[in-house]
Structures are given as C-alpha cells and as structure tokens.
Design a protein around this motif. Structure first.
Motif, PDB file in Angstrom:
ATOM      1  N   THR A  44       0.870  -1.035  -0.117  1.00  0.00           N
ATOM      2  CA  THR A  44      -0.020  -0.009  -0.153  1.00  0.00           C
ATOM      3  C   THR A  44       0.798   1.308  -0.006  1.00  0.00           C
ATOM      4  O   THR A  44       0.375   2.455  -0.242  1.00  0.00           O
ATOM      5  N   GLN A  45       2.222   1.063   0.253  1.00  0.00           N
ATOM      6  CA  GLN A  45       3.046   2.275   0.374  1.00  0.00           C
ATOM      7  C   GLN A  45       3.761   2.212  -0.878  1.00  0.00           C
ATOM      8  O   GLN A  45       4.809   2.899  -0.973  1.00  0.00           O
ATOM      9  N   GLU A  46       3.838   1.174  -1.776  1.00  0.00           N
ATOM     10  CA  GLU A  46       4.400   1.129  -3.121  1.00  0.00           C
ATOM     11  C   GLU A  46       4.270   2.175  -3.863  1.00  0.00           C
ATOM     12  O   GLU A  46       3.176   2.861  -3.848  1.00  0.00           O
ATOM     13  N   LEU A  47       4.908   2.417  -4.916  1.00  0.00           N
ATOM     14  CA  LEU A  47       4.604   3.689  -5.869  1.00  0.00           C
ATOM     15  C   LEU A  47       3.332   3.165  -6.847  1.00  0.00           C
ATOM     16  O   LEU A  47       2.575   4.093  -7.027  1.00  0.00           O
ATOM     17  N   LEU A  48       3.334   2.074  -7.467  1.00  0.00           N
ATOM     18  CA  LEU A  48       2.341   1.701  -8.480  1.00  0.00           C
ATOM     19  C   LEU A  48       1.762   0.117  -8.073  1.00  0.00           C
ATOM     20  O   LEU A  48       1.937  -0.563  -8.855  1.00  0.00           O
ATOM     21  N   PRO A  49       1.113   0.062  -7.007  1.00  0.00           N
ATOM     22  CA  PRO A  49       0.586  -1.247  -6.498  1.00  0.00           C
ATOM     23  C   PRO A  49      -0.686  -1.743  -7.371  1.00  0.00           C
ATOM     24  O   PRO A  49      -1.536  -0.877  -7.897  1.00  0.00           O
ATOM     25  N   HIS A  50      -0.533  -2.778  -7.513  1.00  0.00           N
ATOM     26  CA  HIS A  50      -1.661  -3.872  -8.375  1.00  0.00           C
ATOM     27  C   HIS A  50      -2.818  -4.031  -7.356  1.00  0.00           C
ATOM     28  O   HIS A  50      -2.733  -3.997  -6.104  1.00  0.00           O
ATOM     29  N   ALA A  51      -3.992  -4.272  -8.054  1.00  0.00           N
ATOM     30  CA  ALA A  51      -5.255  -4.510  -6.867  1.00  0.00           C
ATOM     31  C   ALA A  51      -4.937  -5.621  -6.199  1.00  0.00           C
ATOM     32  O   ALA A  51      -5.328  -5.420  -4.985  1.00  0.00           O
ATOM     33  N   SER A  52      -4.410  -6.726  -6.877  1.00  0.00           N
ATOM     34  CA  SER A  52      -4.194  -7.847  -5.935  1.00  0.00           C
ATOM     35  C   SER A  52      -3.054  -7.675  -4.678  1.00  0.00           C
ATOM     36  O   SER A  52      -3.280  -8.184  -3.740  1.00  0.00           O
ATOM     37  N   GLN A  53      -2.303  -6.765  -5.091  1.00  0.00           N
ATOM     38  CA  GLN A  53      -1.251  -6.398  -4.007  1.00  0.00           C
ATOM     39  C   GLN A  53      -2.077  -5.430  -2.975  1.00  0.00           C
ATOM     40  O   GLN A  53      -1.504  -5.600  -1.721  1.00  0.00           O
ATOM     41  N   LEU A  54      -2.996  -4.547  -3.435  1.00  0.00           N
ATOM     42  CA  LEU A  54      -3.470  -3.707  -2.220  1.00  0.00           C
ATOM     43  C   LEU A  54      -4.471  -4.680  -1.497  1.00  0.00           C
ATOM     44  O   LEU A  54      -4.470  -4.541  -0.206  1.00  0.00           O
TER      45      LEU A  54
END
Length: 415
Positions: free
Chosen positions: A186-196
């Motif tokens: 959630t703190q990444e630059l461009l997270p994917h929906a699955s990562q969120l």
C-alpha cells in the motif's frame, strides 16, 4: 533535422522504463534506468499524474521546505473512492506518524518520545547479544556449506530488537514479520489491485493484534514503551478509546518502520561487504570506518527508493510549476547517484562520508534512524571481528518493487 520528443512519446517511454524497473534485471540494477530518467531533467512529468524528481538538490529542497506536505488522510479522501488511496490499508497507514502533517504530526511525535542516548545504550546491549547469537547460528550453518544471510540474520535482528523493546512475545515475531512484508504494497509507487488486497488483509490483522496489545497493557501496565504511551495519551485524550487508538498507531508505526527497511539495510550492507574481498580486508584493518561504510550503503542503495510529497500551494520546483495538491515522487535512489551532487556516484566509496536522504529530512526525519544505525553498525563490527571472511555465492534476487527494496536472499559461504 533531429527528432522532437512529443509528450505522448515521452509518456510511453516513462511507462516502459517503469515496466523495466519491475523486472528481475531492473531490480538487480535499477540505476541505469534511473540515469535515463534523470537525463530528462531534475523534474519530469509522471505518466499517471504528478511529477518525478530525480535531482538531489530538488529532492532535498522538497524534504526541507514546509511547502511540501505528506499525502495525509484528507488528501487521500480528495482523490476519490475508486483510487488506490481509498484502499483500507492506505487509509490506515495515513493515520500513522510518517503520514501526518502539522499540527497533528507535532502532537503525535512529541508523544512518541525519542531514541535518546540512554534508550539507545540500553537497546544496544540487547542488540549486541542478539547479533552474537545470530552469527553463531550463521557460522554453524556455514561450516556445512553455504547459508542465506538474509534469512538467518537480516530478517531476524530487526524483529528481535523491536519485539523485545515493545515487549512482544517472541512466538509472535515470525507472523508480525510476514505481515510487515505484506502491508508494504500500500506504500509502493504503483501497486496492483491484488497487492492492495494483500495489504488490506495484513493491515486488518495488524490492527487487531496491536489494539489487543494496547488493551492488555492498559489492564497490566509494565516498564515498556506501549505502557508509557498509554499514560501519555490518557493525559492528551479524555476519550479512552481514542487514546488507545492513538497508542495503537504509534506501536504499528514503530513495527513497520523498524522491520522492513532495516532488514533491507542489513542485507544490502552485507552484500557490499562480501561482493568485493578487498572491502572485508580493508574494514577488518580499519574498523573505525564502520559508521562511514553504513552511511555509504545508505547512499549507494537506500532501502527506500521513493518518497512522496504533495504541494501545499502552487510552487516552483527546479523551474517546473507544481500546482497545489499535486504529488511529487522523490526518486531518492536516482538522486543518490546524481553526478551534480556526488563525484563518481556509481562507485561505492566509504571514504566519501556523504550526506544522503535515506532517512528523509526536516520534520519527517526518521524517528528510528538511531536504532537502524545501531543495528547496522553493531552487526558490521561483530561480523568482521568474529567470523572468517565470507564470499558471495550468487547474486541475490530482489522483490519486484520500485519504492521499497528487499533482498529475498543473500547466499554466502566461507571464503
């Protein structure tokens, strides 16, 4: 006539660059890609909106100047309900200390206290004991062949240090470490929906864990930071539930800040040591260079490669107009290789004793920087003093991230 780069072509080139950053090769060595980005200027448009800042001077200006704010809860709500900023984990992380702006940031930071000399000295005794124990285990494994330094040492030292300081049961440490790695998306630059979604699940479990911890410490206070924070917040906040939540956010912040980035620093530092046999020999002869070795590691390849800020008002950054509310992404990994700031920036040189932005700057300077330095310097000193020289078996794999570096393994053997 030479070709002219159009905005659409520049956008496509930047998207391609970030796609390459996510690959195994891009993660192993992102710095040539950063150089491409930096060649477009100290500040350039990000394809998804906002700006990318790659010049060291411009990054430093943002971090030192009160014109630039954290993307706090209010800013995230303004981005809309169908954006990454509306994810439950994003909303939750926006209430931790690093994401607050004054005056709330000032209030919470004062309540947290600091890692003063007395606290650091007390924690240092524990860190020294843990390092010796971990190196004993590593040495035993090395006698039988190669060993994964990241798994046996880098991942263990931070959680043992902060877990012991907060008074968390050691049986809980492995799960807390896993949850820390999961929430970082959630703190990444461009997270994917699955990562969120993974971050959301991890954050929900962390919230439940720490709220239970706070309530247990309220019933049975001890000589630990959580109990002291409860006393502090009871004086600041008459509503007990709100006071407990404030303490929860402090405990959550300490865990997240202490584990992920410190583990990366320890692995990256050790990688620099074992990939070049001359460095080990030089450091063994000059242990006084240990602090400088740690600082150069933080410059050369910092644990966090991106820091984001939002303009509080229309402003000018390196001759680029940034409107109020627009976000800038400080590409710290690129700025640390800016030749305008560092001579021969791609060379690892502990003798340069550089300044760097790895711990941010200004009012948001990392609260746990003294603790991270303590762990790194203690590990490095004990490593060169207690173990035979180590050598790198293979180049490590890295997690496919842009903002938060993480070595997935660091396989070493006796030289």
């Amino acid at each position: 006539m030479g070709s002219v780069t159009t905005p659409s072509a520049d956008r496509r080139a930047t998207i391609s660059l970030f796609s390459r950053l996510r690959t195994a090769d891009g993660q192993a060595d992102p710095f040539p890609l950063y150089a491409e980005l930096r060649a477009r200027g100290a500040v350039s448009r990000a394809p998804w909106g906002g700006f990318l800042v790659t010049g060291y001077s411009a990054c430093e200006q943002v971090l030192r100047n009160g014109v630039w704010l954290e993307p706090d809860t209010r800013w995230r709500e303004q981005q809309g309900a169908r954006t990454r900023w509306s994810a439950p984990s994003s909303r939750e992380i926006s209430r931790t200390l690093p994401a607050l702006n004054p005056p709330e940031h000032t209030r919470v930071r004062r309540s947290a206290g600091s890692f003063d000399r007395t606290t650091i000295d007390r924690i240092g005794l524990r860190v020294s004991d843990v390092v010796d124990r971990l190196l004993d285990t590593l040495h035993e494994r090395l006698r039988a062949g190669e060993a994964d330094f990241a798994e046996l040492v880098s991942e263990e030292l931070p959680v043992a240090t902060v877990g012991d300081w907060l008074g968390l049961p050691s049986a809980d440490w492995p799960r807390l470490r896993e949850l820390t790695h999961e929430q970082v998306f959630t703190q990444e630059l461009l997270p994917h929906a699955s990562q969120l979604a993974r971050s959301d699940a991890a954050m929900a479990e962390l919230r439940s864990y720490f709220l239970d911890l706070v309530r247990a410490r309220r019933r049975r206070p001890g000589d630990d930071p959580v109990s002291r924070w409860i006393s502090t917040w009871d004086e600041l906040e008459p509503d007990q539930d709100k006071a407990d939540e404030a303490v929860y956010f402090l405990a959550l912040f300490v865990l997240l800040a202490a584990l992920e980035t410190t583990a990366t620093l320890l692995s990256t530092m050790t990688l620099r040591l074992v990939e070049d046999p001359g460095r080990w020999s030089r450091l063994a002869l000059r242990p006084d260079l240990v602090p400088a070795f740690v600082e150069e590691t933080l410059r050369y390849d910092p644990p966090t490669h991106v820091i984001s800020r939002v303009a509080a008002q229309d402003t000018l950054l390196a001759d680029t107009e940034v409107a109020a509310g627009e976000m800038v992404h400080l590409m710290v990994g690129a700025a640390h290789r800016d030749p305008a700031r560092f001579p021969d920036p791609d060379t690892f040189d502990p003798l340069r004793n550089p300044s760097h932005l790895a711990f941010s700057w200004g009012i948001h300077y990392c609260l746990g920087a003294p603790l991270a330095r303590l762990e790194a310097q203690t590990l490095l000193r004990h490593l060169i003093a207690r173990l035979p020289q180590l050598t790198l078996v293979r180049r490590p794999a890295l997690a496919p991230r842009v903002a938060f570096r993480r070595l997935l393994n660091l396989d070493v053997a006796l030289a």
